[in-house]
Write a protein that holds these residues in place. Structure first.
Motif, PDB file in Angstrom:
ATOM      1  N   ALA A 244       1.081  -1.232  -0.390  1.00 21.38           N
ATOM      2  CA  ALA A 244       0.268   0.109  -0.355  1.00 21.38           C
ATOM      3  C   ALA A 244       0.916   0.740  -0.223  1.00 21.38           C
ATOM      4  O   ALA A 244       0.489   2.130  -0.447  1.00 21.38           O
ATOM      5  CB  ALA A 244      -0.957  -0.276   1.194  1.00 21.38           C
ATOM      6  N   VAL A 245       1.971   1.578   0.952  1.00 20.42           N
ATOM      7  CA  VAL A 245       2.765   2.707   0.645  1.00 20.42           C
ATOM      8  C   VAL A 245       3.496   2.347  -0.487  1.00 20.42           C
ATOM      9  O   VAL A 245       3.483   3.770  -1.016  1.00 20.42           O
ATOM     10  CB  VAL A 245       3.810   1.798   1.407  1.00 20.42           C
ATOM     11  CG1 VAL A 245       4.601   3.316   1.741  1.00 20.42           C
ATOM     12  CG2 VAL A 245       3.384   2.461   3.368  1.00 20.42           C
ATOM     13  N   TRP A 246       4.458   1.446  -0.828  1.00 19.71           N
ATOM     14  CA  TRP A 246       4.210   1.246  -2.440  1.00 19.71           C
ATOM     15  C   TRP A 246       4.146   2.363  -3.583  1.00 19.71           C
ATOM     16  O   TRP A 246       4.026   2.457  -4.599  1.00 19.71           O
ATOM     17  CB  TRP A 246       5.842   0.276  -2.752  1.00 19.71           C
ATOM     18  CG  TRP A 246       6.707   0.102  -2.201  1.00 19.71           C
ATOM     19  CD1 TRP A 246       7.211   0.869  -1.253  1.00 19.71           C
ATOM     20  CD2 TRP A 246       7.646  -1.323  -2.657  1.00 19.71           C
ATOM     21  NE1 TRP A 246       8.576  -0.309  -0.968  1.00 19.71           N
ATOM     22  CE2 TRP A 246       8.583  -1.317  -1.286  1.00 19.71           C
ATOM     23  CE3 TRP A 246       7.182  -2.571  -3.149  1.00 19.71           C
ATOM     24  CZ2 TRP A 246       9.645  -2.261  -1.648  1.00 19.71           C
ATOM     25  CZ3 TRP A 246       8.157  -3.574  -3.047  1.00 19.71           C
ATOM     26  CH2 TRP A 246       9.569  -2.961  -2.114  1.00 19.71           C
ATOM     27  N   THR A 247       2.419   1.406  -2.832  1.00 16.70           N
ATOM     28  CA  THR A 247       1.613   2.120  -4.190  1.00 16.70           C
ATOM     29  C   THR A 247       1.234   3.358  -4.566  1.00 16.70           C
ATOM     30  O   THR A 247       0.832   4.293  -5.394  1.00 16.70           O
ATOM     31  CB  THR A 247       0.287   1.341  -4.742  1.00 16.70           C
ATOM     32  OG1 THR A 247       1.084  -0.234  -4.543  1.00 16.70           O
ATOM     33  CG2 THR A 247      -0.134   1.603  -5.421  1.00 16.70           C
ATOM     34  N   ALA A 265       5.162  -6.351  -5.859  1.00 18.26           N
ATOM     35  CA  ALA A 265       4.109  -6.033  -4.674  1.00 18.26           C
ATOM     36  C   ALA A 265       2.877  -6.576  -4.610  1.00 18.26           C
ATOM     37  O   ALA A 265       2.425  -7.252  -3.942  1.00 18.26           O
ATOM     38  CB  ALA A 265       4.341  -4.703  -4.002  1.00 18.26           C
ATOM     39  N   VAL A 266       1.986  -6.224  -5.898  1.00 17.22           N
ATOM     40  CA  VAL A 266       0.681  -6.271  -6.280  1.00 17.22           C
ATOM     41  C   VAL A 266       0.783  -8.021  -6.311  1.00 17.22           C
ATOM     42  O   VAL A 266      -0.557  -8.848  -5.695  1.00 17.22           O
ATOM     43  CB  VAL A 266       0.220  -5.755  -7.708  1.00 17.22           C
ATOM     44  CG1 VAL A 266      -1.176  -6.443  -8.142  1.00 17.22           C
ATOM     45  CG2 VAL A 266      -0.206  -4.097  -7.364  1.00 17.22           C
ATOM     46  N   VAL A 267       1.891  -8.516  -6.934  1.00 18.19           N
ATOM     47  CA  VAL A 267       1.660 -10.242  -7.676  1.00 18.19           C
ATOM     48  C   VAL A 267       1.540 -10.650  -5.788  1.00 18.19           C
ATOM     49  O   VAL A 267       0.880 -11.594  -5.873  1.00 18.19           O
ATOM     50  CB  VAL A 267       2.516 -10.243  -8.281  1.00 18.19           C
ATOM     51  CG1 VAL A 267       2.721 -12.445  -8.483  1.00 18.19           C
ATOM     52  CG2 VAL A 267       2.150 -10.412  -9.502  1.00 18.19           C
ATOM     53  N   ALA A 268       2.365 -10.364  -5.482  1.00 21.67           N
ATOM     54  CA  ALA A 268       3.540 -10.823  -3.834  1.00 21.67           C
ATOM     55  C   ALA A 268       1.729 -10.965  -3.143  1.00 21.67           C
ATOM     56  O   ALA A 268       1.416 -12.105  -2.560  1.00 21.67           O
ATOM     57  CB  ALA A 268       3.735 -10.242  -3.371  1.00 21.67           C
ATOM     58  N   VAL A 269       0.625  -9.718  -2.853  1.00 23.86           N
ATOM     59  CA  VAL A 269      -0.938 -10.358  -2.246  1.00 23.86           C
ATOM     60  C   VAL A 269      -1.095 -10.809  -2.642  1.00 23.86           C
ATOM     61  O   VAL A 269      -2.284 -11.689  -2.063  1.00 23.86           O
ATOM     62  CB  VAL A 269      -0.941  -8.300  -1.602  1.00 23.86           C
ATOM     63  CG1 VAL A 269      -2.619  -8.471  -1.518  1.00 23.86           C
ATOM     64  CG2 VAL A 269       0.061  -7.307  -1.664  1.00 23.86           C
ATOM     65  N   ALA A 270      -1.808 -10.701  -3.911  1.00 20.84           N
ATOM     66  CA  ALA A 270      -2.809 -11.851  -4.737  1.00 20.84           C
ATOM     67  C   ALA A 270      -2.478 -12.741  -4.403  1.00 20.84           C
ATOM     68  O   ALA A 270      -3.711 -13.533  -3.841  1.00 20.84           O
ATOM     69  CB  ALA A 270      -2.482 -11.473  -6.312  1.00 20.84           C
ATOM     70  N   THR A 271      -1.390 -13.232  -4.640  1.00 21.91           N
ATOM     71  CA  THR A 271      -0.255 -14.336  -4.493  1.00 21.91           C
ATOM     72  C   THR A 271      -1.219 -14.867  -2.282  1.00 21.91           C
ATOM     73  O   THR A 271      -0.469 -16.108  -2.255  1.00 21.91           O
ATOM     74  CB  THR A 271       0.523 -14.939  -4.500  1.00 21.91           C
ATOM     75  OG1 THR A 271       1.105 -14.603  -6.265  1.00 21.91           O
ATOM     76  CG2 THR A 271       1.118 -16.371  -4.309  1.00 21.91           C
ATOM     77  N   ALA A 272      -0.877 -13.809  -2.187  1.00 20.89           N
ATOM     78  CA  ALA A 272      -1.210 -14.183  -0.151  1.00 20.89           C
ATOM     79  C   ALA A 272      -2.142 -14.004  -0.139  1.00 20.89           C
ATOM     80  O   ALA A 272      -2.421 -15.385   1.009  1.00 20.89           O
ATOM     81  CB  ALA A 272      -0.167 -13.919   0.422  1.00 20.89           C
ATOM     82  N   ALA A 273      -2.936 -13.303  -0.758  1.00 24.23           N
ATOM     83  CA  ALA A 273      -4.399 -13.850  -1.020  1.00 24.23           C
ATOM     84  C   ALA A 273      -5.122 -15.070  -0.590  1.00 24.23           C
ATOM     85  O   ALA A 273      -6.410 -15.554  -0.369  1.00 24.23           O
ATOM     86  CB  ALA A 273      -5.146 -12.632  -0.612  1.00 24.23           C
ATOM     87  N   ALA A 274      -4.560 -15.714  -1.920  1.00 18.95           N
ATOM     88  CA  ALA A 274      -5.247 -16.834  -2.311  1.00 18.95           C
ATOM     89  C   ALA A 274      -4.708 -17.846  -1.534  1.00 18.95           C
ATOM     90  O   ALA A 274      -5.268 -19.337  -1.668  1.00 18.95           O
ATOM     91  CB  ALA A 274      -4.563 -17.425  -3.805  1.00 18.95           C
ATOM     92  N   LEU A 275      -3.891 -17.964  -1.296  1.00 14.77           N
ATOM     93  CA  LEU A 275      -2.679 -19.185  -0.052  1.00 14.77           C
ATOM     94  C   LEU A 275      -3.842 -19.723   0.459  1.00 14.77           C
ATOM     95  O   LEU A 275      -3.581 -21.250   0.464  1.00 14.77           O
ATOM     96  CB  LEU A 275      -1.031 -19.045   0.438  1.00 14.77           C
ATOM     97  CG  LEU A 275      -0.468 -18.690  -1.114  1.00 14.77           C
ATOM     98  CD1 LEU A 275       1.038 -18.611  -0.682  1.00 14.77           C
ATOM     99  CD2 LEU A 275      -0.591 -20.184  -2.098  1.00 14.77           C
TER     100      LEU A 275
END
Length: 461
Positions: A244-247, A265-275
């Protein structure tokens, strides 16, 4: 002599009224900034109003818990996330309002090429909002913390607390990101709705628990939040805060081009939310972690967790009259144990096979209602054994409904035994307790099979 220099005023008195007004305004602005360093660069009302609201909300939602029975530190550790559900929504809306007002492109100091609009300004905005609102929330939790400290049962669990506080900051930064992205007041309701959904999802499905502030329920002594779940939540919320800060910083830069860190960052957040939807974390684990305190009364052994030692005498006082009124020693459990002493599901699920009645002692419980009811449920069969769930004593009612009435009213009579002087009513009104006890001993198998009709009760005319 330079003619331009000769026209410059040599003192402040020689300056025109316009210059003096500008000087006065600048001095006033500097004095305001100096007088409120804890708010700069935001106006104090922007953070004080939501901070006071959060303080009042937290006090109102926890005030009734101060007099609860059996408070413990495990419960408080979970409540840090539970009670933050609405305060963080207010904080996210405040952050969105700050971003929408003080980073919109129409402001002269908020142009993309301004050096002050780099990393420092958004971080300063978010720090002021989080500092005041999170501080107000923690102050609101102080009375409940003091109430738990006075009882001192168990120990705090740091992982749920750290996860809740990190989530508070991360969701606030998400609200700020909404304000930066939209640059209009519409960002406020958008951020409020988005954060409210994020905090409410665990109440809809357990899989969202690893991505939000709280469990669907609050654990208490003898149970704790799963360590893998807590650590995953902490890592995800730290990742969300960083993204959120970077964006936000990227959206305030010129030109706006996606960079490798932003994409990552976007890919990492999306992946972490799906796991968590692919691997379901266990929500809680058994953690008895304490000795047991026991007492024996009329052949029944009563044991509670040492943190619930103050409840032991009352449990005996409320359960023993129910067992005595039933009369059959074979039906009475050999032990009544506090659920906080359990070490696994199998031990609880198969407790009846070993003559163990498990009873829950938890913050806010009402032993005067729960202990007699739990004891009566142990002694009597489930009313669904009759094939009906609704009783009706009328002679013209179906047989199943009349038999259900016998079980329901026998249970109510047993539950009333710890309270001398309580009004008896229904099928067992006016009957002598010894007569009822003798009738139970003669008809125990028929009662268990739901075969007793109201007309068969010997004390009824």
């Amino acid at each position: 002599m330079n003619p331009l220099r000769s026209r410059e005023p040599r003192s402040g008195a020689a300056r025109g009224p316009s210059a003096q007004g500008t000087l006065t305004r600048n001095t006033s602005a500097r004095s305001r900034s100096t007088a409120s360093p804890l708010f700069w660069p935001l106006p104090p009302p922007l953070v004080l109003v939501p901070a006071v609201l959060i303080l009042l909300m937290t006090l109102a939602s926890t005030w009734g818990q101060l007099s609860w029975r059996a408070l413990d530190w495990v419960y408080l550790s979970g409540q840090v996330g539970v009670q933050a559900r609405l305060p963080v929504v207010v904080t996210a809306g405040t952050a969105a309002l700050a971003a929408a007002r003080f980073t919109r492109a129409s402001l002269v100091f908020a142009q993309p090429w301004q050096p002050r609009l780099g990393r420092d300004v958004p971080l300063r905005h978010a720090t002021v909002v989080i500092g005041w609102c999170l501080g107000a929330y923690l102050v609101g939790l102080l009375p409940l913390t003091a109430a738990v400290a006075s009882q001192g049962a168990g120990t705090p669990h740091p992982v749920p607390v750290l996860g809740a506080l990190t989530g508070f900051a991360a969701l606030t930064l998400l609200g700020y990101l909404c304000g930066v992205a939209l640059r209009e007041l519409i960002a406020v309701p958008v951020s409020i709705g988005l954060v409210f959904v994020c905090t409410s999802l665990p109440l809809v499905a357990d899989t969202w628990t690893a991505l939000s502030l709280q469990l669907p329920f609050t654990p208490s002594l003898g149970v704790r939040e799963s360590i893998p779940l807590g650590l995953y939540r902490l890592g995800f919320l730290l990742l969300l805060a960083t993204a959120a800060v970077w964006t936000s910083v990227w959206l305030l830069r010129a030109p706006r081009r996606w960079s490798a860190p932003q994409v990552t960052a976007v890919v990492a957040v999306a992946t972490a939310a799906a796991l968590p939807h692919l691997y379901a974390f266990p929500l809680v684990t058994y953690a008895p972690g304490g000795s047991e305190v026991c007492a024996e009364h009329e052949g029944v052994r009563y044991c509670v967790h040492e943190g619930h030692a103050d409840e032991l005498a009352l449990i005996v006082e409320l359960a023993a009259p129910v067992f005595a009124a039933y009369g059959s020693s074979e039906a009475v459990p050999a032990q009544v144990r506090d659920h906080s002493l359990a070490t696994g599901d199998d031990e609880v699920l198969h407790g009846a096979e070993h003559g163990v009645l498990w009873t829950r002692v938890y913050p806010g419980w009402d032993p005067y209602q729960e202990v007699p009811a739990t004891a009566a449920v142990w002694l009597l069969p489930d009313m669904f054994v009759c094939g009906e769930s609704v009783g009706n004593p009328d002679g013209r009612a179906p047989s199943e409904q009349r038999r259900v009435t016998v079980l329901v009213e026998l249970k109510a009579w047993l539950v009333s035994r710890p309270f001398p002087g309580s009004a008896d009513g229904g099928l067992f009104a006016g009957a002598d307790p010894d007569e009822i006890r003798d009738w139970i001993s003669r008809n125990e198998e028929r009662i268990a099979a739901c075969e007793v009709e109201p007309e068969e009760l010997p004390w009824r005319p």
